[in-house]
Design a protein around this motif. Sequence first.
Motif, short mmCIF file in Angstrom:
data_model
loop_
_atom_site.label_atom_id
_atom_site.label_comp_id
_atom_site.label_asym_id
_atom_site.label_seq_id
_atom_site.Cartn_x
_atom_site.Cartn_y
_atom_site.Cartn_z
N SER A 199 -16.00 101.26 9.36
CA SER A 199 -16.25 100.41 10.52
C SER A 199 -17.24 101.05 11.40
N LEU A 204 -23.13 100.76 7.87
CA LEU A 204 -23.99 99.48 7.78
C LEU A 204 -25.47 99.51 7.76
N LEU A 265 -17.97 97.96 2.00
CA LEU A 265 -18.71 97.11 2.60
C LEU A 265 -19.24 95.66 1.91
N GLU A 267 -17.97 92.86 1.48
CA GLU A 267 -18.23 91.17 2.20
C GLU A 267 -19.61 91.64 3.06
N ASP A 268 -20.14 92.51 3.59
CA ASP A 268 -21.21 92.43 4.34
C ASP A 268 -22.38 92.33 3.20
N TRP A 269 -22.47 93.24 2.09
CA TRP A 269 -23.51 93.14 1.35
C TRP A 269 -23.57 91.99 0.14
#
Length: 479
Positions: A199, A204, A265, A267-269
């Motif tokens: 988080s 990120l 991470l 879902e983000d990448w």
Amino acid sequence: MGFPAVDLSVFRVEAILLAGIGAGFLADLIRPRNWRSPAGWLLLAGAVAALVAAFAWPVPNASLWDGVFVVDGLARYFKILFLSALVIVTLASLRDMRDQSWAGEYYLCLGSSTTGMLLLSGANELVSLFVALELTSLSLYVMAALRRGEPKSQEAGLKYLLVGAFSTALFLFGASFVYAIGGSTALRDLAVAGPLHASEPLFLVGLVFMLAAVGFKVAAVPFHMWAPDVYEGGPTPMVAFASVASKAAGFVIMIRLLLGPFRVLQEDWTLLVSVMAAGTLLVGSFLAIPQTNIKRLLAYSSIAQAGYLLVGFVPGTPRGVSAVLLFLAIYVFTNLGAFISVIVVSRSAGSDEIAAFAGLSRRSPLVALVMMLSLLSLAGIPPLGGFVGKVYLFAAAMEFPSRFLWLVVLAVLLSIVSLYYYLLVIRRMYIEEPTTTAPIEPGFTAGLALLLCVLGILALGLAPRYLLDLAMGVAQGWQ
């Protein structure tokens, strides 16, 4: 307090290659000025010996210096890939480089870049990863500018260096954020601590910067701008090597980072990589169409192929990783076959323009056949290796059809677009009349390299099961 003692025999493949590089360097230093450089043959001997050792004397799994370097299935797979590319490119270079005053420097850089890639394949810590990446890259920058007195070569070397320096800065900038949040540079420790820091915004941010740096290495959009000029201006054997080995090096970094510390991470990448894949496919496929220089066309083709690899990688599953590993092995033979054909034709015609391929089937049926098979494989036509590679890449993405169906549909449509500009080259070779009837002889070593590429394209297209099982075992065992 020093590092604990380790069995350095785990670096035997690198040591064998370094012996060949060192022997070539010393022989080039002491040779009479009117003799041709023996460095190429000595590098070839070292590369073949290292490849044989990698197959016949594999290194067992190991973790060195508290995980700074690891020996695992992923490292062994990529070492064989890098050495195979080195053997084929060195074979193709021997005749082209024999009269060049800078042949010794070329082979030294070629060998040192491969050494960096061998170390990179097992680097499991941010600093060692960075150092191995720079050893790989700096040698390529030098090779791009080796054609002294040719403005395009000097321009290619300068652009490659500047863009490479920028990507290096991005990598270090991202790594500094990751270290600040994770408190370690070891990928193993960062992976363990990852859920605690998922988080954190700076974690990120570190991912974004490091992913951008890897995007430069694989020539993915929007970090692709260096590729066409470097491909056109650099020595063709160097470009052939960089087009396959550098791309493979970029993907081993992606696997180590995104499926290691940054797994939390995903879902983000996944979103970032899917957008990058779509843009890479679009730019590579459509900008290849108006090209009149064969090396620039292959540059945009290489950009598009990076897009297909990203399509398979984006789900982040073992099946996706195995599909990427399979496609990279096929891509080595396919792209090198195309570039070695360009080397042979350019040597005879003195030009890299597509027009130089007119009537090639009458002047050199072997070279024309290899070029045709390579281009059709790049387009994904069965039963060639490229078709098998794309099928598995698309199948991996379709494990999650609700999320990646749009990307697979786009990739399939752009495969059809790519067939258009590949067929333009094939049409010139087989339908148009040649401007001269003088035959083109590839020579023994380049001919042997072409033969190896054809065998690889056909074997991996007709019987891919062994390599696919090996790739799946590597992907499952590593994760």
